[in-house]
Scaffold this motif. Structure first.
Motif, short mmCIF file in Angstrom:
data_model
loop_
_atom_site.label_atom_id
_atom_site.label_comp_id
_atom_site.label_asym_id
_atom_site.label_seq_id
_atom_site.Cartn_x
_atom_site.Cartn_y
_atom_site.Cartn_z
N LEU A 6 0.90 -1.26 -0.09
CA LEU A 6 -0.06 0.02 0.08
C LEU A 6 0.72 1.24 -0.08
N GLU A 9 0.41 2.86 4.65
CA GLU A 9 0.13 1.82 5.64
C GLU A 9 -1.29 1.49 6.03
N ALA A 10 -1.57 0.33 6.01
CA ALA A 10 -2.96 -0.16 6.39
C ALA A 10 -3.20 0.47 8.15
N ILE A 11 -4.32 0.56 8.38
CA ILE A 11 -4.68 0.92 9.68
C ILE A 11 -5.49 -0.39 10.36
N VAL A 16 -10.87 5.60 6.74
CA VAL A 16 -9.83 6.01 5.71
C VAL A 16 -10.89 6.72 4.94
N ASP A 18 -10.90 8.05 1.19
CA ASP A 18 -9.97 8.00 0.12
C ASP A 18 -10.91 8.76 -0.99
N LYS A 50 -6.20 4.75 -9.74
CA LYS A 50 -6.71 4.05 -10.94
C LYS A 50 -7.58 5.18 -11.62
N HIS A 51 -8.55 5.67 -10.88
CA HIS A 51 -9.50 6.35 -11.38
C HIS A 51 -9.44 7.90 -11.56
N LYS A 59 -6.27 8.97 6.73
CA LYS A 59 -6.50 7.80 7.55
C LYS A 59 -6.37 8.09 9.01
N THR A 81 -14.66 8.69 -0.66
CA THR A 81 -15.07 7.43 -0.35
C THR A 81 -14.84 7.28 1.19
N ILE A 85 -12.63 0.93 9.03
CA ILE A 85 -11.81 -0.02 9.34
C ILE A 85 -11.88 -0.70 10.44
N TYR A 88 -8.27 -4.37 10.64
CA TYR A 88 -7.75 -4.41 9.28
C TYR A 88 -8.88 -4.59 8.25
N GLU A 89 -10.02 -4.78 8.40
CA GLU A 89 -10.80 -5.06 7.24
C GLU A 89 -11.68 -4.01 7.23
N VAL A 90 -12.06 -3.69 5.92
CA VAL A 90 -13.05 -2.62 5.43
C VAL A 90 -14.63 -3.36 5.78
N LYS A 93 -18.27 0.99 3.55
CA LYS A 93 -17.86 1.68 2.59
C LYS A 93 -18.78 2.48 1.89
N1 CTP Z 1 -7.28 0.53 4.14
C1 CTP Z 1 -6.29 0.72 5.23
N2 CTP Z 1 -6.33 -0.09 6.16
C2 CTP Z 1 -6.97 -1.21 6.32
C3 CTP Z 1 -7.81 -1.53 5.08
C4 CTP Z 1 -7.90 -0.61 3.95
O1 CTP Z 1 -5.82 1.86 5.21
N3 CTP Z 1 -6.85 -1.95 7.12
C5 CTP Z 1 -7.31 1.64 3.04
C6 CTP Z 1 -6.94 1.11 1.45
O2 CTP Z 1 -5.58 1.49 1.52
C7 CTP Z 1 -7.73 1.71 0.50
C8 CTP Z 1 -9.11 2.04 1.50
O3 CTP Z 1 -8.81 1.73 2.84
O4 CTP Z 1 -7.16 3.17 0.48
C9 CTP Z 1 -10.21 0.98 1.06
O5 CTP Z 1 -9.63 0.02 0.99
P1 CTP Z 1 -10.11 -1.18 -0.25
O6 CTP Z 1 -11.78 -1.27 -0.17
O7 CTP Z 1 -9.55 -2.61 0.40
O8 CTP Z 1 -9.73 -0.80 -1.37
P2 CTP Z 1 -10.21 -0.53 -2.99
O9 CTP Z 1 -10.99 -1.75 -3.35
O10 CTP Z 1 -9.16 -0.19 -3.77
O11 CTP Z 1 -11.27 0.69 -2.64
P3 CTP Z 1 -12.22 1.34 -3.75
O12 CTP Z 1 -12.92 0.47 -4.40
O13 CTP Z 1 -13.01 2.14 -2.73
O14 CTP Z 1 -11.14 2.27 -4.34
#
Ligand code: CTP
Ligand code: ZN
Length: 153
Positions: A6, A9-11, A16, A18, A50-51, A59, A81, A85, A88-90, A93
């Motif tokens: 990433l 770093e993930a949280i 987040v 975004d 990407k977009h 974060k 968006t 979290i 560590y899971e979303v 959203k």
């Molecule tokens: N994220 C994070 N810590 C986590 C999980 C996710 O900081 N433990 C962040 C990711 O880096 C990302 C955002 O939260 O910027 C959304 O995560 P995710 O849905 O997994 O990413 P995308 O599928 O790329 O999201 P989108 O489709 O909304 O662009």
């Protein structure tokens, strides 16, 4: 699939924000005084997206915004968006949506406005026009383009 690191770093727990337009991340941090609380915050600026070409990301650990707070972000980042979290899971959203009104957050740019004289909670009614988002003061009924607030705050 190869493991990609990433960019920020993930949280473990928190929120987040975004898909913030590049350049708006700092404004959002300052405007909503996010760093005034005690929570760790990590920020990425001008990240490749990407977009979007380039984007900012914020974060905020151990914090969940309510929908009203999150939608205020739409004034600065209408395509942001919000990702909640947990462990560590979303777990949630959603896209922010422009609110109908914004209370207490913005000062009226009209120096003659009663809201700048009296201790009242400011209120602006929000609408979208061809020239962008317009905020109309509840008190003096003057309308201001959202961009003006970007410059002031
Ligand atoms: N994220 C994070 N810590 C986590 C999980 C996710 O900081 N433990 C962040 C990711 O880096 C990302 C955002 O939260 O910027 C959304 O995560 P995710 O849905 O997994 O990413 P995308 O599928 O790329 O999201 P989108 O489709 O909304 O662009
Ligand atoms: Zn006013």
């Amino acid at each position: 699939m190869p493991q990609h690191k990433l960019q920020v770093e993930a949280i473990a727990h928190g929120t987040v924000i975004d898909h913030i337009p590049a350049g708006m991340g700092i404004r959002i941090l300052k405007f909503f005084q996010l760093s005034d609380q005690d929570h760790p915050i990590t920020v990425g600026l001008n990240l490749r997206s990407k977009h979007q070409g380039k984007k900012d990301i914020i974060k905020v650990e151990d914090t969940v915004f309510d929908v009203t707070q999150a939608n205020q972000l739409a004034l600065f980042a209408k395509d942001a968006t919000i990702n909640v979290i947990d462990n560590y899971e979303v777990v949630e959203k959603y896209r922010v949506t422009l609110p109908d009104a914004i209370d207490s957050v913005l000062a009226c740019p009209n120096s003659n406005c009663i809201s700048n004289e009296e201790p009242v909670n400011t209120k602006f009614h929000i609408s979208e026009s061809a020239s962008g988002v317009v905020l109309k003061c509840h008190y003096c009924e003057k309308s201001f383009n959202q961009r003006l607030f970007n410059e002031l705050n």
